[in-house]
Write a protein that holds these residues in place. Structure first.
Motif, mmCIF file in Angstrom:
data_model
loop_
_atom_site.group_PDB
_atom_site.id
_atom_site.type_symbol
_atom_site.label_atom_id
_atom_site.label_comp_id
_atom_site.label_asym_id
_atom_site.label_seq_id
_atom_site.Cartn_x
_atom_site.Cartn_y
_atom_site.Cartn_z
ATOM 1 N N VAL A 158 0.838 -1.197 0.000
ATOM 2 C CA VAL A 158 0.000 0.000 0.000
ATOM 3 C C VAL A 158 0.874 1.249 0.000
ATOM 4 C CG1 VAL A 158 -1.931 -1.091 1.228
ATOM 5 C CG2 VAL A 158 -0.193 0.128 2.516
ATOM 6 N N VAL A 159 0.252 2.360 -0.397
ATOM 7 C CA VAL A 159 0.878 3.676 -0.304
ATOM 8 C C VAL A 159 0.015 4.501 0.636
ATOM 9 C CG1 VAL A 159 1.491 5.785 -1.547
ATOM 10 C CG2 VAL A 159 1.762 3.580 -2.665
ATOM 11 N N LEU A 160 0.662 5.193 1.561
ATOM 12 C CA LEU A 160 -0.044 6.088 2.469
ATOM 13 C C LEU A 160 0.254 7.524 2.070
ATOM 14 C CD1 LEU A 160 0.636 4.440 5.949
ATOM 15 C CD2 LEU A 160 -1.447 4.324 4.584
ATOM 16 N N LEU A 161 -0.792 8.322 1.992
ATOM 17 C CA LEU A 161 -0.668 9.750 1.716
ATOM 18 C C LEU A 161 -1.076 10.476 2.984
ATOM 19 C CD1 LEU A 161 -0.353 12.227 -0.170
ATOM 20 C CD2 LEU A 161 -2.771 11.918 -0.749
ATOM 21 N N VAL A 162 -0.137 11.208 3.569
ATOM 22 C CA VAL A 162 -0.402 11.964 4.790
ATOM 23 C C VAL A 162 -0.499 13.431 4.409
ATOM 24 C CG1 VAL A 162 0.427 12.549 7.100
ATOM 25 C CG2 VAL A 162 0.872 10.264 6.152
ATOM 26 N N LEU A 163 -1.657 14.030 4.625
ATOM 27 C CA LEU A 163 -1.877 15.444 4.318
ATOM 28 C C LEU A 163 -1.641 16.269 5.570
ATOM 29 C CD1 LEU A 163 -5.051 15.124 2.087
ATOM 30 C CD2 LEU A 163 -2.671 15.361 1.380
ATOM 31 N N LEU A 164 -0.836 17.346 5.410
ATOM 32 C CA LEU A 164 -0.446 18.188 6.534
ATOM 33 C C LEU A 164 -1.047 19.571 6.398
ATOM 34 C CD1 LEU A 164 3.365 17.298 6.517
ATOM 35 C CD2 LEU A 164 1.561 16.204 7.863
ATOM 36 N N ASP A 165 -1.340 20.192 7.531
ATOM 37 C CA ASP A 165 -1.836 21.567 7.516
ATOM 38 C C ASP A 165 -0.653 22.538 7.530
ATOM 39 O OD1 ASP A 165 -0.927 21.693 10.145
ATOM 40 O OD2 ASP A 165 -2.936 21.621 11.030
ATOM 41 N N GLU A 166 -0.940 23.824 7.647
ATOM 42 C CA GLU A 166 0.116 24.836 7.608
ATOM 43 C C GLU A 166 1.086 24.747 8.779
ATOM 44 O OE1 GLU A 166 -3.531 26.340 9.588
ATOM 45 O OE2 GLU A 166 -3.196 25.585 7.593
ATOM 46 N N ASP A 167 0.690 24.061 9.862
ATOM 47 C CA ASP A 167 1.567 23.859 11.017
ATOM 48 C C ASP A 167 2.300 22.520 10.950
ATOM 49 O OD1 ASP A 167 0.838 26.315 12.235
ATOM 50 O OD2 ASP A 167 -1.015 25.382 12.972
ATOM 51 N N MET A 168 2.232 21.885 9.784
ATOM 52 C CA MET A 168 2.882 20.588 9.548
ATOM 53 C C MET A 168 2.334 19.488 10.461
ATOM 54 S SD MET A 168 4.831 21.271 7.021
ATOM 55 C CE MET A 168 5.978 19.948 6.853
ATOM 56 N N GLU A 169 1.044 19.571 10.759
ATOM 57 C CA GLU A 169 0.371 18.541 11.545
ATOM 58 C C GLU A 169 -0.586 17.789 10.634
ATOM 59 O OE1 GLU A 169 -1.414 20.193 15.029
ATOM 60 O OE2 GLU A 169 0.437 21.164 15.655
ATOM 61 N N ALA A 170 -0.595 16.470 10.776
ATOM 62 C CA ALA A 170 -1.445 15.635 9.924
ATOM 63 C C ALA A 170 -2.914 15.930 10.188
ATOM 64 C CB ALA A 170 -1.157 14.166 10.184
ATOM 65 N N PHE A 171 -3.693 15.996 9.094
ATOM 66 C CA PHE A 171 -5.135 16.137 9.264
ATOM 67 C C PHE A 171 -5.911 15.037 8.556
ATOM 68 C CE2 PHE A 171 -4.255 18.827 5.601
ATOM 69 C CZ PHE A 171 -5.276 18.540 4.722
ATOM 70 N N GLU A 172 -5.288 14.338 7.603
ATOM 71 C CA GLU A 172 -5.912 13.182 6.956
ATOM 72 C C GLU A 172 -4.834 12.223 6.483
ATOM 73 O OE1 GLU A 172 -10.005 14.961 4.973
ATOM 74 O OE2 GLU A 172 -8.224 14.805 3.720
ATOM 75 N N ILE A 173 -5.158 10.932 6.509
ATOM 76 C CA ILE A 173 -4.281 9.906 5.965
ATOM 77 C C ILE A 173 -5.115 9.017 5.059
ATOM 78 C CG2 ILE A 173 -2.781 7.926 6.457
ATOM 79 C CD1 ILE A 173 -2.177 9.191 9.183
#
Length: 70
Positions: free
Chosen positions: A13-28
């Motif tokens: 699998v491939v995981l895509l981790v989306l980060l907000d402007e503070d470099m904190e994950a908000f969705e995977i």
């Protein structure tokens, strides 16, 4: 864009981790090898066909949301 995905190695699998402007994950998101290979095989996009890269929106559409910040 999701960077180049190497199809020459073994992976499941491939995981895509989306980060907000503070470099904190908000969705995977998670996509299987079969889903990724099928999306990369579609003709037309130079990024997909030559660099094995997917747009974030495409990855989100083929993948499954595994985690979301509440």
């Amino acid at each position: 864009m999701v960077p180049s995905i190497n199809l020459n190695h073994d992976w499941d699998v491939v995981l895509l981790v989306l980060l907000d402007e503070d470099m904190e994950a908000f969705e995977i998101y998670e996509a299987t090898r079969e889903q990724v290979e099928a999306s990369l095989a579609v003709p037309g996009s130079r990024a997909r066909n030559e660099r094995n890269a997917l747009a974030v929106s495409k990855f989100r559409s083929i993948g499954r949301l595994r985690w979301k910040r509440t």
